[in-house]
Motif scaffolding. Structure first.
Motif, short mmCIF file in Angstrom:
data_model
loop_
_atom_site.label_atom_id
_atom_site.label_comp_id
_atom_site.label_asym_id
_atom_site.label_seq_id
_atom_site.Cartn_x
_atom_site.Cartn_y
_atom_site.Cartn_z
N GLY A 17 0.82 -1.20 0.00
CA GLY A 17 0.00 0.00 0.00
C GLY A 17 0.85 1.25 0.00
N VAL A 18 0.21 2.39 -0.23
CA VAL A 18 0.90 3.68 -0.26
C VAL A 18 0.13 4.68 0.58
N VAL A 19 0.84 5.40 1.45
CA VAL A 19 0.28 6.49 2.22
C VAL A 19 0.87 7.79 1.67
N ILE A 20 0.00 8.69 1.21
CA ILE A 20 0.45 9.98 0.67
C ILE A 20 0.13 11.07 1.68
N LEU A 21 1.12 11.90 1.97
CA LEU A 21 0.95 13.00 2.92
C LEU A 21 0.74 14.31 2.18
N GLY A 22 -0.44 14.89 2.31
CA GLY A 22 -0.69 16.22 1.78
C GLY A 22 -0.66 16.30 0.26
N GLY A 23 -0.54 17.54 -0.23
CA GLY A 23 -0.50 17.77 -1.66
C GLY A 23 -1.87 18.03 -2.25
N ALA A 24 -1.87 18.35 -3.54
CA ALA A 24 -3.12 18.70 -4.22
C ALA A 24 -3.22 17.95 -5.54
N HIS A 25 -3.03 18.62 -6.66
CA HIS A 25 -3.26 17.99 -7.95
C HIS A 25 -2.23 16.91 -8.27
N GLY A 26 -0.99 17.10 -7.83
CA GLY A 26 0.00 16.05 -8.01
C GLY A 26 -0.34 14.81 -7.22
N THR A 27 -0.83 15.00 -5.99
CA THR A 27 -1.25 13.87 -5.16
C THR A 27 -2.43 13.14 -5.81
N LEU A 28 -3.38 13.89 -6.35
CA LEU A 28 -4.52 13.28 -7.03
C LEU A 28 -4.06 12.43 -8.21
N ALA A 29 -3.13 12.97 -9.03
CA ALA A 29 -2.64 12.22 -10.18
C ALA A 29 -1.88 10.97 -9.75
N LEU A 30 -1.10 11.07 -8.68
CA LEU A 30 -0.37 9.90 -8.19
C LEU A 30 -1.33 8.83 -7.67
N ALA A 31 -2.36 9.25 -6.93
CA ALA A 31 -3.35 8.29 -6.43
C ALA A 31 -4.04 7.57 -7.58
N ARG A 32 -4.35 8.28 -8.64
CA ARG A 32 -4.98 7.65 -9.81
C ARG A 32 -4.03 6.68 -10.49
N SER A 33 -2.77 7.06 -10.61
CA SER A 33 -1.79 6.19 -11.25
C SER A 33 -1.64 4.88 -10.49
N LEU A 34 -1.62 4.97 -9.16
CA LEU A 34 -1.52 3.77 -8.33
C LEU A 34 -2.83 3.00 -8.28
N GLY A 35 -3.94 3.74 -8.24
CA GLY A 35 -5.25 3.11 -8.10
C GLY A 35 -5.61 2.22 -9.27
N VAL A 36 -5.24 2.61 -10.49
CA VAL A 36 -5.57 1.78 -11.65
C VAL A 36 -4.79 0.47 -11.62
N LEU A 37 -3.73 0.41 -10.81
CA LEU A 37 -2.98 -0.83 -10.62
C LEU A 37 -3.51 -1.63 -9.44
N ASN A 38 -4.61 -1.17 -8.85
CA ASN A 38 -5.21 -1.78 -7.66
C ASN A 38 -4.29 -1.72 -6.44
N VAL A 39 -3.45 -0.70 -6.39
CA VAL A 39 -2.61 -0.47 -5.22
C VAL A 39 -3.44 0.27 -4.18
N PRO A 40 -3.53 -0.22 -2.95
CA PRO A 40 -4.26 0.51 -1.91
C PRO A 40 -3.59 1.85 -1.62
N VAL A 41 -4.36 2.93 -1.62
CA VAL A 41 -3.84 4.27 -1.38
C VAL A 41 -4.62 4.90 -0.23
N TRP A 42 -3.88 5.46 0.73
CA TRP A 42 -4.48 6.22 1.82
C TRP A 42 -3.91 7.64 1.80
N LEU A 43 -4.72 8.60 2.18
CA LEU A 43 -4.31 9.99 2.17
C LEU A 43 -4.35 10.56 3.58
N VAL A 44 -3.28 11.25 3.97
CA VAL A 44 -3.22 11.97 5.25
C VAL A 44 -2.99 13.43 4.90
N SER A 45 -3.96 14.30 5.22
CA SER A 45 -3.86 15.65 4.70
C SER A 45 -4.67 16.66 5.48
#
Length: 419
Positions: A17-45
Motif C-alpha cells: 500500500g501507499v500512504v500519501i501525505l498532503g498535496g493537491a493535484h499532483g497527489t490526485l494524479a499519483l493516487a490515480r496512477s496507483l489506483g488503476v494498478l489496484n494499489v491501496p492508497v491512503w491519504l493523510v492531509s
C-alpha cells in the motif's frame, strides 16, 4: 493456509500500500496512477480535499499537519492502529517533504521511505543552500540578494523588479502562502520584506531579480531517480501559468526537448545521490540566453499527471521500485503532449489575449494536445466536478474570512479506529 497480511503490511518483502501525505493535484494524479494498478492508497492531509474525493483513495485521515510537534507520533500511531505498517510513505507537499526527510530514521520502522535524509536533501530544498550548490556546479541562478538587516535591505540599491520567496515552501506564514510576491520598487518592497522578516526571520527570505518574460520561458525537468541515477525523465515547458508573469501555479504544460535543463538537473541531483520523484524549475533569461535555476520540488508536482499521459507512468515505476523490481526501460516522453488546469487556464488565457500575447485561435488549438487534466478524469469524475466549489470555499474561508483551522484534538478524535 497462506499467510495473511493486514492492509499496508509487508508480505514476503512486498509493500502492499501507499500512504500519501498532503498535496493537491499532483497527489490526485499519483493516487490515480496507483489506483488503476489496484494499489491501496491512503491519504493523510490538511490540504485541499480534492485528492480525498478520488475513488482510488481508500480512506482520508485528517491530522495536525507537518508543522505540528505531534506529527511523527501521529503517523506512527496511524500505522499501528489502522494496519498501515510497511506501506510506502510519499510526501505530497513541501512541509511534508521536510518532515519525512528530517524524520527518516524515526519513520522507517513503520513505513518504507524513498527520499534522502535531510542532511542530503536540504541542499535541494533550502534555497540559499540550493543556489550555493548550483553555483559550485556551474548551474546558472538569478541574481540574488542577501541582507543582514531590514535597514540594509531598505537602503540597498536593488535592481527592480524583484520577487520575494520563502527559504522553503510550506508553513503558515504570509510569504509561504503566497509562494512568490513581486515588488517593483522600494515602496512595494520595504513593507513586504519588513513584515516577512518579523514573521519568519531575514534568513528565511530569498530576494531575487525577476527574470523578464512569462511562462513560455519557464522549463522543467521531471523525473524518478533511484540508486543515484534517473529511472525515467523528461522536460516540459510551462506554456501558461497563473499569475501570467510569475506563476503561482501552472495552467498549461507541454512536453518539449530541453537538453540543457536535463543536464543541469542531473548535476544537482547526482551531487546529493537523490532518490524519489522530483521536478526542477528553470527560466530562460532573454537578456543573455542563460537558463537559470529557480526551484526544486522533491515530491509529486501539480502537473504530475502529464508524465503518464506522455507515456512515462512514474507512479507505476515508483511502485515497482518500492517492491524491489526494476521497471522496464521507458520510451522517451511523447513530445507535444499537454496537461491543463482548465479553470485557471481560462483566466490566464483571457489575460494573455487581452494583452495581445495570445490569439483566440491559438488558444483553442492548444486543446488538441491535452491528454491530462488537473482534476478531471473520465473514470474518476468526482474531483473534477467538485473542483470549482471546493476552490471557492477554500478562498472564502482561508483568504477572505481567514477562519482558523481545526484543532489537533478534533482531528485526532475523528481518526479513532473503526469499531
Amino acid at each position: 493456509m497462506e499467510p495473511q497480511s493486514r492492509p499496508g503490511q509487508m508480505l514476503d518483502g512486498k509493500v502492499t500500500g501507499v500512504v500519501i501525505l498532503g498535496g493537491a493535484h499532483g497527489t490526485l494524479a499519483l493516487a490515480r496512477s496507483l489506483g488503476v494498478l489496484n494499489v491501496p492508497v491512503w491519504l493523510v492531509s490538511t490540504d485541499t480535499p480534492l485528492p480525498g474525493l478520488s475513488r482510488h483513495v481508500r480512506k482520508k485521515f485528517d491530522w495536525p499537519g507537518p508543522d505540528d510537534a505531534s506529527a511523527i507520533p501521529f503517523l506512527l500511531d496511524l500505522a499501528a492502529t489502522h494496519g498501515l505498517a510497511g506501506a510506502l510513505l510519499i510526501p505530497g507537499g513541501d512541509g511534508e517533504v521536510r518532515l519525512v526527510s528530517q524524520s527518516v530514521h524515526a519513520l522507517q520502522p513503520a513505513f518504507k521511505v524513498m527520499l534522502p535524509a535531510w542532511d542530503q536533501l536540504k541542499w535541494m530544498c533550502e534555497k540559499p543552500l540550493l543556489y550555493r550548490r548550483a553555483t559550485d556546479l556551474s548551474v546558472e541562478i538569478p541574481p540574488t540578494y542577501r541582507f543582514a538587516s531590514t535597514d540594509e535591505a531598505y537602503r540597498a540599491p536593488i535592481r527592480f523588479p524583484v520577487v520575494l520567496k520563502p527559504n522553503m515552501g510550506g508553513g503558515p506564514s504570509e510569504l509561504a502562502r503566497a509562494k512568490v510576491i513581486r515588488a517593483d520598487d522600494h515602496a512595494g518592497f520595504d513593507p513586504v520584506f519588513g513584515s516577512a522578516a518579523l514573521e519568519i526571520g531575514i534568513d528565511n527570505i530569498v530576494v531575487q531579480e525577476l527574470i523578464p518574460g512569462g511562462g513560455t520561458q519557464q522549463f522543467s525537468y521531471a523525473a524518478l531517480w533511484h540508486a543515484g541515477r534517473p529511472v525515467a525523465e523528461f522536460t516540459a515547458r510551462r506554456a501558461r501559468q497563473y499569475p501570467v508573469d510569475f506563476g503561482y501555479t501552472s495552467t498549461f504544460v507541454e512536453v518539449v526537448e530541453r537538453p540543457d535543463a536535463a543536464q543541469a538537473a542531473r548535476k544537482l541531483l547526482a551531487s546529493i545521490d537523490f532518490e524519489g520523484l522530483v521536478e526542477i524549475e528553470f527560466k530562460l533569461d532573454p537578456r543573455d540566453g542563460a537558463l537559470r535555476l529557480l526551484d526544486v520540488n522533491p515530491r509529486p508536482w501539480s502537473w504530475f499527471g502529464l508524465a503518464s499521459a506522455a507515456g512515462l507512468d512514474l507512479g507505476a515505476m515508483v511502485w515497482e521500485i518500492a517492491n524491489g523490481r526494476a521497471p522496464a526501460p521507458p520510451s522517451p516522453a511523447r513530445l507535444g503532449t499537454a496537461w491543463m488546469y482548465l479553470v485557471r487556464d481560462m483566466v490566464s488565457a483571457a489575460i494573455l489575449i487581452s494583452r495581445g500575447k495570445l490569439g483566440i485561435g491559438a488558444y483553442l488549438r492548444s486543446f488538441a494536445s491535452v491528454r491530462a487534466w488537473a482534476t478531471f478524469a473520465a473514470g474518476d469524475p468526482v474531483p473534477g466536478l467538485m473542483d470549482i466549489p471546493v476552490t471557492a470555499w477554500r478562498v472564502l474561508t482561508r483568504r477572505v474570512l481567514r477562519l482558523p483551522s481545526r484543532s489537533a484534538e478534533s482531528v485526532a478524535a475523528r481518526n479513532q479506529p473503526e469499531r
